[in-house]
Design a protein around this motif. Structure first.
Motif, PDB file in Angstrom:
ATOM      1  N   ALA A  68      -0.268   0.489  -3.382  1.00  0.00           N
ATOM      2  CA  ALA A  68      -0.640  -0.440  -2.316  1.00  0.00           C
ATOM      3  C   ALA A  68      -0.698  -1.873  -2.842  1.00  0.00           C
ATOM      4  O   ALA A  68      -0.215  -2.807  -2.184  1.00  0.00           O
ATOM      5  CB  ALA A  68      -1.975  -0.038  -1.704  1.00  0.00           C
ATOM      6  N   GLN A  72       1.538  -4.928  -1.618  1.00  0.00           N
ATOM      7  CA  GLN A  72       0.844  -6.027  -0.946  1.00  0.00           C
ATOM      8  C   GLN A  72      -0.131  -6.684  -1.922  1.00  0.00           C
ATOM      9  O   GLN A  72      -1.331  -6.378  -1.926  1.00  0.00           O
ATOM     10  CB  GLN A  72       0.115  -5.493   0.288  1.00  0.00           C
ATOM     11  N   PRO A 111       3.709   2.002  -0.175  1.00  0.00           N
ATOM     12  CA  PRO A 111       3.603   2.104   1.268  1.00  0.00           C
ATOM     13  C   PRO A 111       4.072   0.816   1.932  1.00  0.00           C
ATOM     14  O   PRO A 111       3.871  -0.264   1.412  1.00  0.00           O
ATOM     15  CB  PRO A 111       2.103   2.336   1.503  1.00  0.00           C
ATOM     16  N   THR A 118      -2.156  -0.106   5.623  1.00  0.00           N
ATOM     17  CA  THR A 118      -2.371   0.341   4.244  1.00  0.00           C
ATOM     18  C   THR A 118      -3.840   0.674   4.017  1.00  0.00           C
ATOM     19  O   THR A 118      -4.167   1.727   3.446  1.00  0.00           O
ATOM     20  CB  THR A 118      -1.911  -0.746   3.254  1.00  0.00           C
ATOM     21  N   THR A 121      -4.736   3.929   5.776  1.00  0.00           N
ATOM     22  CA  THR A 121      -4.203   5.085   5.050  1.00  0.00           C
ATOM     23  C   THR A 121      -5.070   5.401   3.831  1.00  0.00           C
ATOM     24  O   THR A 121      -5.399   6.566   3.577  1.00  0.00           O
ATOM     25  CB  THR A 121      -2.748   4.822   4.621  1.00  0.00           C
TER      26      THR A 121
END
Length: 163
Positions: A68, A72, A111, A118, A121
């Protein structure tokens, strides 16, 4: 006068050497059969430690956070401490069960989606992992329950931090 003939046991008619040799052979055979030398059956496979699923989850969760953050980078300050918690859990579980801490292995594709997706999740993954830790804590022996309970509480805290 010196007698050099074989000395016979009183009733059986066997010499002391023969009786002693048979006794030694019997003891040796018994000892060897007890150590598994003559067993044809393989040893049963070693059972995995009951904490192995908790260890696997900790490693997977840390890897999920890493993916993740890679996808990001703006979430790094929020997610990196949570990933570190999971790595600490994995190291402690590994120490307890006598294994080398596993690496995350090859990571899957990061992802994709908005940061909110995100986070959602990861929150779902934390909630599922927290439930499995609670179930394991209930079944664990007392000497392991404290660690497992601490991990379950940490996972619950992570889920709340991801709101």
């Amino acid at each position: 006068m010196v007698l050099t003939g074989a000395v016979r046991m009183s009733i059986t008619g066997y010499s002391r050497r023969r009786v002693l040799g048979a006794t030694v052979a019997g003891v040796a055979t018994t000892a060897l059969s007890g150590c598994g030398l003559f067993d044809d059956e393989p040893a049963p496979p070693e059972q995995p430690d009951p904490l192995q699923p908790l260890l696997d989850e900790a490693v997977a969760l840390a890897a999920s956070y890493d993916r993740a953050v890679a996808a990001q980078p703006g979430l790094a300050s929020r997610l990196t401490p949570l990933a570190e918690d999971h790595r600490t859990h994995a190291a402690e579980i590994s120490r307890l069960i006598g294994k080398t801490p596993p690496s995350a292995g090859p990571s899957a594709s990061p992802p994709v989606g908005a940061p909110a997706e995100t986070i959602a999740t990861l929150r779902s993954a934390e909630q599922a992992a927290q439930k499995s830790a609670v179930a394991l804590c209930r079944a664990a022996p007392a000497e392991r329950a404290a660690l497992i309970g601490s991990i379950a509480a940490s996972r619950a805290t992570h889920a709340e931090a991801l709101r």
